[in-house]
Structure formats: C-alpha cells, structure tokens
Design an enzyme around this catalytic site. Sequence first.
Site, short mmCIF file in Angstrom:
data_model
loop_
_atom_site.label_atom_id
_atom_site.label_comp_id
_atom_site.label_asym_id
_atom_site.label_seq_id
_atom_site.Cartn_x
_atom_site.Cartn_y
_atom_site.Cartn_z
N GLU A 1 -7.58 15.48 -0.62
CA GLU A 1 -7.26 15.36 0.73
C GLU A 1 -5.86 15.96 1.39
O GLU A 1 -5.03 15.45 0.58
CB GLU A 1 -7.31 13.95 1.40
CG GLU A 1 -7.25 13.56 2.31
CD GLU A 1 -7.75 12.24 2.79
OE1 GLU A 1 -8.59 11.63 2.26
OE2 GLU A 1 -7.46 11.68 4.02
N LYS B 1 -11.77 10.93 12.08
CA LYS B 1 -10.91 9.97 12.31
C LYS B 1 -10.96 9.62 13.83
O LYS B 1 -10.68 10.57 14.32
CB LYS B 1 -9.75 9.82 11.78
CG LYS B 1 -9.35 9.73 10.33
CD LYS B 1 -8.03 9.89 9.88
CE LYS B 1 -7.93 9.33 8.47
NZ LYS B 1 -6.50 9.52 7.90
N HIS C 1 0.77 -1.13 0.12
CA HIS C 1 0.09 -0.06 0.08
C HIS C 1 0.85 0.94 -0.04
O HIS C 1 1.68 1.56 0.78
CB HIS C 1 -0.87 -0.06 1.14
CG HIS C 1 -2.13 0.81 1.14
ND1 HIS C 1 -3.09 0.47 0.24
CD2 HIS C 1 -2.49 1.82 1.76
CE1 HIS C 1 -3.98 1.48 0.28
NE2 HIS C 1 -3.71 2.24 1.41
N ASP D 1 -7.57 16.36 6.78
CA ASP D 1 -7.24 14.89 7.48
C ASP D 1 -6.16 15.38 8.56
O ASP D 1 -6.51 15.60 9.73
CB ASP D 1 -6.82 13.94 6.70
CG ASP D 1 -6.38 12.85 7.12
OD1 ASP D 1 -6.74 12.50 8.34
OD2 ASP D 1 -6.01 11.65 6.69
N ASP E 1 -5.44 11.51 -2.15
CA ASP E 1 -5.02 12.14 -0.73
C ASP E 1 -3.45 12.49 -1.18
O ASP E 1 -2.90 11.35 -1.34
CB ASP E 1 -5.06 11.07 0.15
CG ASP E 1 -4.87 11.25 1.66
OD1 ASP E 1 -4.20 12.49 1.69
OD2 ASP E 1 -4.98 10.47 2.45
N LYS F 1 -10.02 6.16 -3.58
CA LYS F 1 -9.12 7.34 -3.23
C LYS F 1 -7.86 6.91 -3.79
O LYS F 1 -7.35 5.81 -3.73
CB LYS F 1 -9.22 7.44 -1.73
CG LYS F 1 -7.95 8.17 -1.16
CD LYS F 1 -8.56 8.41 0.40
CE LYS F 1 -7.51 8.36 1.29
NZ LYS F 1 -7.98 8.81 2.75
N GLU G 1 -14.47 5.49 4.33
CA GLU G 1 -13.42 4.82 3.64
C GLU G 1 -12.99 3.34 4.64
O GLU G 1 -12.00 3.14 4.85
CB GLU G 1 -12.24 5.55 3.44
CG GLU G 1 -11.70 6.24 4.43
CD GLU G 1 -10.44 7.05 4.30
OE1 GLU G 1 -10.40 7.47 3.10
OE2 GLU G 1 -9.75 7.46 5.13
N LYS H 1 -3.55 7.52 -3.74
CA LYS H 1 -2.54 8.02 -2.93
C LYS H 1 -1.46 8.73 -3.89
O LYS H 1 -0.91 7.93 -4.76
CB LYS H 1 -1.86 7.07 -2.14
CG LYS H 1 -2.76 6.64 -0.92
CD LYS H 1 -2.89 7.52 0.05
CE LYS H 1 -3.64 7.22 0.99
NZ LYS H 1 -3.71 7.90 2.21
C1 MUC Z 1 -5.01 8.55 5.08
O1 MUC Z 1 -4.09 9.38 5.19
O2 MUC Z 1 -6.09 9.03 4.99
C2 MUC Z 1 -6.79 6.29 4.63
C3 MUC Z 1 -6.95 5.42 3.44
C4 MUC Z 1 -5.74 5.15 3.01
O3 MUC Z 1 -5.57 4.40 2.07
O4 MUC Z 1 -4.95 5.60 4.04
C5 MUC Z 1 -5.40 6.12 4.98
C6 MUC Z 1 -4.87 7.28 5.50
MG MG Z 2 -5.69 10.99 4.75
#
Ligand code: MUC
Ligand code: MG
Length: 385
Positions: free
Chosen positions: A223, A272, A20, A248, A197, A166, A326, A168
């Site tokens: 995000e 969160k 991941h 976040d 994000d 989402k 999520e 990254k």
């Molecule tokens: C984050 O930064 O949001 C939430 C979903 C994901 O893939 O990572 C997290 C952390």
């Molecule tokens: Mg995040």
Amino acid sequence: MVSLRRVDTFIVDIPTIRPHVLAMATMHYQSMVIVKLTDSDGIIGFGEGTTIGGLSYGPESPESIKNAIDTYILPVLESCDISQVGATMAKIAQSVRGNHFAKCAVETALLDLAGKRLGVPISQLIGGGAVRDTLPVAWTLASGDTARDIAEGEEMLDRRRHRIFKLKIGKRDVRDDVAHVSAICKALGDRASVRVDVNQNWTEEQAKLGMSMLHDVGCDLVEQPIAGDNIEAMARLTQQQLIPLMADEALHGPRSAFHIASAHAAGVFALKIAQSGGLFATAEVAAIGHAAGIGMYGGTMLEGSVGTAASAQLFATLPHLAWGTELFGPLLQTDDILSEPLQYVDFSLVIPQGAGLGVTLDDDKIAHFRRDSTAPTTHLVTEKA
Ligand code: MUC
Ligand code: MG
C-alpha cells in the site's frame, strides 16, 4: 422543509490498546470529531471526522475539521432543507473547497438523519442497498516489535477475529523491514494474508527493491509505497508487476481516481470515505476503479464506531470487494462511545441493520471522553517519527 434545530461538534480522545506505530507517527490515542445534528422534528444524526496523528497524515487535523464545520459549513446548513442530502452537500461544496474530512462528517450526519426519518439503513440511500451482511476485516500489526506482532497475529487467528494482516513499514531500512515482514509471513504461513503499508515513505528506487523482495517473502499487497502525488512513479511500479500496488494517500475522490486509473498507476484502491470527501464521492471512486479493472479494498482512517459504521454502510453496497476491508478502528481503542459496540464475528464485521447508521451513542461515554470536558492535555501526546 426540515431545518436544523441544534448542532454540537466536539472532539473525543480515546486511548489506543497499545502504541500504533506508523511510518510518520506513533499513536497512543485517537481523536475523533463528532457532529451531532438535531433537526426541526427532533431527530438526531451523527457523523465523524477522523484523521491520524494530527497533521502528520494529511492536510486536515481534528481541530481544523471542527473549525471548518463550526465556522464555514454550519452557516450553509442553516439555510438548507437538511432532509435533501444531495442538494445540501452541493450547496456546501459551493462555499467550502477541499476539507474532505469535515464534509464527510457532515454528510454522514445528514445521511443518518435521512435514514432515521425514512426508517431505512444508509445503505438503502446509496448504491441501491446492501449486497452483503458482513465484511471481512483485516487487523494492523503495528506494535513496532516483530515477536509481539507475531503473538498478536496468532491470538487474532485463534479468536477467529482476523486472518488478513497489514504491517506498517517504511520507518527502517528496506532490508530490515522486509526481514520483519518475512518473519511474520513465515510464522503465520497460509493461515493468513499478509500485506504492508509504507505510508509514502519510500523513494521509487527503494520501492523497486522493496516490492520485489516483498513478493519473494510471500507478501500479497503493498500500500502506497511512495508519495501519493507521484502518479507517474506509481504507474512505473504498477507496470513492473512486482506485487499489486494499492493507492491510499493518492486517492482524494473521483478526480484523483480517474487520474490514477487512466495512468494505470494502481492495481487496488483503498476506499476511504473521509479522504474521498464522503460516502457518495467514495461510491464514485469505487465505480471508476471497478470500470478500470482495479480491485477494491475498504480502507479506514482508524475511525471510531460512528465513522466505521458509516464506512460499513457504504462498503455493504459494493458487490466487488476482493481485498476485504480494514474496519477495525473501534477495536484499536480502549473504549467506545456507542451504547452497544459493533459486532465482530468470524473474521468479519456485522453490518448494523437499524435505521441510518444503525448505531446508538452513549451520552455518559461521550461526556467522559470529550476533550473539552475531561481529557487532560498531558495524555494527548503524539510522537513524531
Ligand atoms: C493507513 O494509512 O492506511 C489504516 C489502518 C492502519 O493501521 O492505519 C490506517 C491508515
Ligand atoms: Mg494506508
């Protein structure tokens, strides 16, 4: 008076189904601190404290969470009537500052106990009960490879498991990241909502460029594009109305929520439970955000099933959750410590209905994944970005 009979805290390490890839770390496993409280009547409550990539996400690590509980929170718990969750957490707050993840794990275990004692789900103990039976659940496409992410997105759509994705980003050049997002938006089209994000990895200038380009390729939400402590710059980016900005890492409970809302520094809050310091504090964050016209999203620290069930109990009580959730953490792991896994049906998580968290743990699975009993340390590798 209900007192504490026994406390177990331990770390479980469960491998992820694939690497991941986040801006600050690549995960190959997830480490979760599990708190097991047994009260004087023999009732057992569970809680979880989980972060991402050791200390690369925030100030607490699995080891510091366990240590804060064992060394500083447990002596306070020993002096409390633990059936009184609010009073117990207030007493802990007097002697332990910060340590939100550790406090969240303990508060969750106390709420699980209280729910089991009263025979009601935690949602009945906070916010007046559930207003929904299921929660829409996003999936994170973060394999590090565009073609693999598209194939994974297609598979999730086919299986009717997720239609919110989402991505990254933030590791590569802004234009390369936008090209990656654009390819995924094009491939999935109007069958999915695509969001990104950045995990704080852009400068304000990069964010200005990135957010306007992301708007043009069909991305719905950005995000935490820049540092979470730069509220003034978050406000400037939000006010440019390029694309909705979700806070976040900037959110650490009610006071930060109030600060962000007053500064008009976000259009959406990622709620969160661990980052805010527990379920009650997160409910306050949601109330502040809602009063300020900010949209709500049910976030995750990629918790396992205990933390995910706890988040679900809170999110179930929120009438306004326009951006969904999520809560897919357990699905990213190769195995689970529950006897019966959480149910994901029709793009949604089914909220457990039983007393407390509504979940039962499997002792054999726990024994297998406990770091102190089985997991070889050579498996516990987190690559830094
Ligand atoms: C984050 O930064 O949001 C939430 C979903 C994901 O893939 O990572 C997290 C952390
Ligand atoms: Mg995040």
